[in-house]
Motif scaffolding. Structure first.
Motif, short mmCIF file in Angstrom:
data_model
loop_
_atom_site.label_atom_id
_atom_site.label_comp_id
_atom_site.label_asym_id
_atom_site.label_seq_id
_atom_site.Cartn_x
_atom_site.Cartn_y
_atom_site.Cartn_z
N HIS A 201 0.93 -1.18 -0.04
CA HIS A 201 0.01 -0.06 0.05
C HIS A 201 0.99 1.23 0.08
O HIS A 201 0.60 2.32 -0.51
CB HIS A 201 -1.03 0.07 1.15
N HIS A 274 -6.28 3.51 -0.33
CA HIS A 274 -6.15 3.37 0.98
C HIS A 274 -6.19 4.52 1.84
O HIS A 274 -6.13 4.31 2.92
CB HIS A 274 -4.59 2.54 1.20
N HIS A 295 -7.93 0.65 4.58
CA HIS A 295 -7.90 2.01 4.97
C HIS A 295 -7.85 2.23 6.58
O HIS A 295 -7.13 3.13 7.09
CB HIS A 295 -9.08 2.55 4.14
N ASP A 298 -4.69 0.98 8.30
CA ASP A 298 -3.60 1.98 8.16
C ASP A 298 -3.94 3.14 9.05
O ASP A 298 -2.86 3.72 9.72
CB ASP A 298 -3.69 2.27 6.64
#
Length: 343
Positions: A201, A274, A295, A298
């Motif tokens: 990512h 993301h 998402h 993170d």
């Protein structure tokens, strides 16, 4: 005078002056002016654990030395350190260049952090090796073969969270652990895709937030500045994927499900979405269960790292209440302790 790391300095400095020395590398120097028109240098020093801003005023003896100190020079800073909501302040600061032996020790990095990052990279490698889909597993292997050294010395950000050499490895490892745990709770998530999505990512940050082999100052790259890590990440994964396709490393998956093209497309979607919102830099919004999960994982890991850094730095304004530390949105309150039955 005790020698400590930059992260330890930020943890220990407060209203009462802390007398300590820090070994650090000059990362940047900017000429600035106060509202009253007084010029000063804003110097950015870094070590393996983080960065430190130091203001050097024009009417101090250190100003000429600051002007002549070359970028990437490694010095030992000595002085009295305090800290408020605006950051760390150095008083009576002086510095001296390090000898070759001290420089070699400095470049080896903080031993505690280095050990943690080695364990994190081992965990990443093991979780990637456990992927069932041979296409994603081989893609991860090829990434480590081609970009492993650069990956291990890249930061997760320029500031705010995991903003240090090797910080991306720490960020990815923790996100990957979270992803594996969450996949056991939400069976609709594709575990292999989640693991690969976490690994790749932020892979564009290898050009946005990377470090040289012999220093702790982030490299400024035209590719990182002009494209950003999301387009660069998509381009890198496509390049690695096409290399493997042309070399025949993927073998014959004609009848495999999902199709090879679907796997590639879903992985690219995780990279592209993301950030979760268009205004935060994602060219597309999350549109799959894995994209939503990635998402939030993170964002969660970034926020937990910010909190971890904020508590030691924040000034206590009342019992159990701490001043807001940027970029967090509000004052902090002391966390609830673990239950203890007492005697």
């Amino acid at each position: 005078m005790s020698l400590i790391s930059i992260s330890s300095l930020k943890e220990q400095a407060g209203e009462v002056p802390l007398i300590a020395s820090v070994s650090a590398q000059l990362q940047a120097r900017a000429v600035k002016t106060t509202k009253g028109g007084k010029p000063y240098f804003d110097l950015v020093f870094a070590d393996a654990t983080g960065s430190l801003n130091l203001k050097v005023w024009s009417d101090t003896p250190l100003h000429t030395e600051a002007e002549n100190l070359p970028l990437n020079a490694i010095v030992r800073l000595e002085g009295e350190w305090t800290q408020n909501q605006y950051g760390v302040n150095g008083n009576g600061v002086s510095w001296a260049r390090l000898d070759d032996a001290a420089i070699a020790d400095f470049l080896a990095g903080d031993p505690v952090l280095r050990k943690k990052q080695e364990k994190d990279f081992q965990d990443i490698s093991e979780m990637c090796a456990a992927m069932v889909d041979p296409r994603l597993r081989r893609l991860a292997e090829y990434f480590f073969e081609e970009m492993g050294d650069r990956f291990r010395r890249t930061a997760a950000a320029k500031k705010n969270h995991h903003a240090r050499r090797g910080g991306l490895v720490e960020h990815v490892a923790q996100m990957m652990r979270s992803s594996v745990a969450i996949c056991g709770i939400y069976p609709e998530l594709n575990r292999d895709l989640m693991v690969a999505g976490v690994l790749f990512h932020d892979c564009g940050k290898l050009w946005e937030n990377s470090y040289p082999e012999d220093g702790f100052g982030q490299i400024h790259s035209r590719y990182g500045e002009m494209l950003g890590h999301i387009p660069l990440g998509i381009e890198l994964v496509n390049k690695l994927w096409n290399d493997l396709m042309e070399a025949g490393d993927f073998g014959d998956f004609t009848n495999s499900k999902p199709s090879t093209e679907d796997v590639r497309l879903h992985l690219l979607h995780l990279i592209g979405s993301h950030h979760g919102q268009l205004e935060f830099g994602s060219p597309v919004l999350p549109k799959t269960p894995e994209a939503y999960a990635l998402h939030y994982i993170d964002n969660l890991d970034a926020k937990m790292e910010m909190l971890r850094d904020a508590y030691p730095q924040a000034n206590e304004v009342a019992k159990g209440i701490y001043e807001r530390v940027f970029p967090l949105a509000a004052n902090l309150v002391e966390p609830l302790g673990e239950f203890s039955a007492g005697e």
